[in-house]
Design an enzyme around this catalytic site. Structure first.
Site, PDB file in Angstrom:
ATOM      1  N   GLY A   1      -9.678   0.576  -0.805  1.00 30.31           N
ATOM      2  CA  GLY A   1      -9.126   0.370   0.544  1.00 30.31           C
ATOM      3  C   GLY A   1      -9.314   1.609   1.397  1.00 30.31           C
ATOM      4  O   GLY A   1      -8.540   1.881   2.311  1.00 30.31           O
TER       5      GLY A   1
ATOM      6  N   ALA B   1     -11.373   2.360   3.681  1.00 30.81           N
ATOM      7  CA  ALA B   1     -11.928   2.264   5.040  1.00 30.81           C
ATOM      8  C   ALA B   1     -10.865   2.152   6.119  1.00 30.81           C
ATOM      9  O   ALA B   1     -11.180   2.229   7.304  1.00 30.81           O
ATOM     10  CB  ALA B   1     -12.880   1.057   5.120  1.00 30.81           C
TER      11      ALA B   1
ATOM     12  N   GLY C   1      -6.337   2.464   7.260  1.00 27.73           N
ATOM     13  CA  GLY C   1      -4.918   2.662   7.010  1.00 27.73           C
ATOM     14  C   GLY C   1      -4.575   3.749   5.993  1.00 27.73           C
ATOM     15  O   GLY C   1      -5.065   4.881   6.072  1.00 27.73           O
TER      16      GLY C   1
ATOM     17  N   ASP D   1     -15.864  -6.891  -3.077  1.00 27.85           N
ATOM     18  CA  ASP D   1     -14.676  -7.692  -2.751  1.00 27.85           C
ATOM     19  C   ASP D   1     -13.795  -7.801  -3.999  1.00 27.85           C
ATOM     20  O   ASP D   1     -14.155  -8.470  -4.971  1.00 27.85           O
ATOM     21  CB  ASP D   1     -15.147  -9.075  -2.283  1.00 27.85           C
ATOM     22  N   LEU D   2     -12.636  -7.158  -3.934  1.00 29.04           N
ATOM     23  CA  LEU D   2     -11.745  -7.113  -5.105  1.00 29.04           C
ATOM     24  C   LEU D   2     -11.064  -8.443  -5.387  1.00 29.04           C
ATOM     25  O   LEU D   2     -10.360  -8.564  -6.394  1.00 29.04           O
ATOM     26  CB  LEU D   2     -10.697  -6.007  -4.924  1.00 29.04           C
TER      27      LEU D   2
ATOM     28  N   GLY E   1      -5.508  -3.791  -0.118  1.00 24.76           N
ATOM     29  CA  GLY E   1      -4.531  -4.869  -0.139  1.00 24.76           C
ATOM     30  C   GLY E   1      -4.559  -5.649   1.155  1.00 24.76           C
ATOM     31  O   GLY E   1      -5.141  -5.212   2.156  1.00 24.76           O
TER      32      GLY E   1
ATOM     33  N   SER F   1       5.696  -1.473  -2.506  1.00 20.04           N
ATOM     34  CA  SER F   1       6.149  -1.711  -1.125  1.00 20.04           C
ATOM     35  C   SER F   1       7.666  -1.778  -1.125  1.00 20.04           C
ATOM     36  O   SER F   1       8.269  -2.197  -2.121  1.00 20.04           O
ATOM     37  CB  SER F   1       5.578  -3.050  -0.641  1.00 20.04           C
TER      38      SER F   1
ATOM     39  N   TYR G   1       3.577 -11.946  -1.582  1.00 20.03           N
ATOM     40  CA  TYR G   1       3.396 -10.506  -1.313  1.00 20.03           C
ATOM     41  C   TYR G   1       4.495  -9.663  -1.980  1.00 20.03           C
ATOM     42  O   TYR G   1       4.184  -8.798  -2.814  1.00 20.03           O
ATOM     43  CB  TYR G   1       3.328 -10.245   0.199  1.00 20.03           C
TER      44      TYR G   1
ATOM     45  N   LYS H   1       4.076  -7.099  -5.258  1.00 20.07           N
ATOM     46  CA  LYS H   1       4.366  -5.659  -5.169  1.00 20.07           C
ATOM     47  C   LYS H   1       5.467  -5.263  -6.153  1.00 20.07           C
ATOM     48  O   LYS H   1       5.476  -4.135  -6.674  1.00 20.07           O
ATOM     49  CB  LYS H   1       4.751  -5.288  -3.739  1.00 20.07           C
TER      50      LYS H   1
END
Ligand code: NAD
Length: 260
Positions: free
Chosen positions: A8, A10, A12, A41-42, A71, A113, A151, A155
């Site tokens: 991830g 790329a 945030g 692509d995970l 994520g 999270s 979600y 987490k």
């Protein structure tokens, strides 16, 4: 200088982490759908295998750190939430374990999270389902109409997975420290579009944040840097909430929890 893989990378939190680690002089192997050292692509089992192979080759089989940050969240479909956030993450973590075991003071920082403790009535069983079932069973479960728990349950499963595995021979027994961060609402490409969805903006505004603002990606990156570094050499199996105080405000006596 360490070699650290960040998925991830790329956008945030992953991008902020990669930038901070590079500024510290480390070599970062970024993984993302695009704009990364290793692209893939995970959510796709074949890509997960290729990503692990390419990262292993890129680090010559010795990896010192891993931050599986890739994520997705609402409004992404539950199928992606399940496959990227949990099963894609674990495929990378388990797949790179041999390279981490050959690394120098290796550490993994997973991304949970504060939705884990902020979602009223989140059934622990839903997290246990992630931990104890295969991907197709969890996908089937969250194809159901009440699948909005995909979600936070995923987490929660990540946090439990860290605590269940950190002390085992495979991880700390191989010298690899496993920890997690649990971010609150962070201003990234994941959260900004939510402000345009009617109703969601209002519910985000109702989240009590003692610091009175959303977090910035670099504030999570600095916590991740700590958990990757020798400064946290005695920290194992912890889930560090970096959420402006929301978790402590909502459940001040839930943690630490004495043994029954
Ligand atoms: P982001 O959207 O800014 O970045 C996520 C990155 O993951 C993107 O670069 C995206 O391309 C990549 N990604 C998505 N699907 C992928 C796939 N199938 N294969 C490979 N890469 C993929 O989001 P962010 O806010 O930086 O989120 C990073 C992590 O932090 C996620 O695990 C998220 O669940 C978690 N998190 C975020 C917040 C928040 O408020 N932003 C809060 C708690 C936890």
């Amino acid at each position: 200088m360490k070699t650290i893989c960040v998925t991830g990378s790329a956008s945030g939190i992953g991008a902020a982490t990669a930038e901070l680690l590079r500024a510290d002089g480390h070599r970062v192997i970024g993984v993302d759908l695009r704009n990364a050292d290793v692209e893939g692509d995970l959510s796709k089992p074949a890509d997960r295998v290729r990503i692990v192979d390419e990262v292993t080759r890129a680090c010559d089989g010795r990896l010192d750190g891993l931050v599986p940050c890739a994520g997705v969240s609402t409004p992404a479909p539950n199928s992606l939430i399940v496959s990227v956030n949990y099963f894609g993450t674990l495929a990378v973590v388990n797949g790179l374990r041999p390279a981490l075991a050959r690394g120098s003071d290796p550490a993994v920082v997973m991304i949970s999270s504060n939705s884990t403790t902020m979602t009223p009535g989140l059934p622990v069983d839903e997290a246990m389902r992630y931990l104890n079932s295969d991907e197709s069973s969890v996908l089937e479960r969250f194809a159901a109409p009440d699948g909005f728990l995909a979600y936070p349950a995923g987490k929660l499963a990540i946090a439990f997975w860290v605590r269940m595995n950190a002390g085992t021979p495979d991880w700390i027994g191989s010298g690899i420290r496993l920890n997690a961060v649990a971010p609150g609402v962070i201003d990234t490409g994941m959260t900004r579009p939510l402000l345009d969805i009617p109703g969601v903006k209002e519910s985000l505004e109702h989240i009590p944040i003692p610091l009175k603002r959303w977090g910035r990606p670099e504030e999570i990156a600095r916590a991740i840097r700590f958990l990757l570094s020798a400064d946290s050499s005695y920290v194992v199996g912890q889930v560090l909430f970096v959420d402006g105080g929301t978790d402590a405000l909502l459940q001040p006596t839930a943690h630490p929890h004495p043994l029954p």
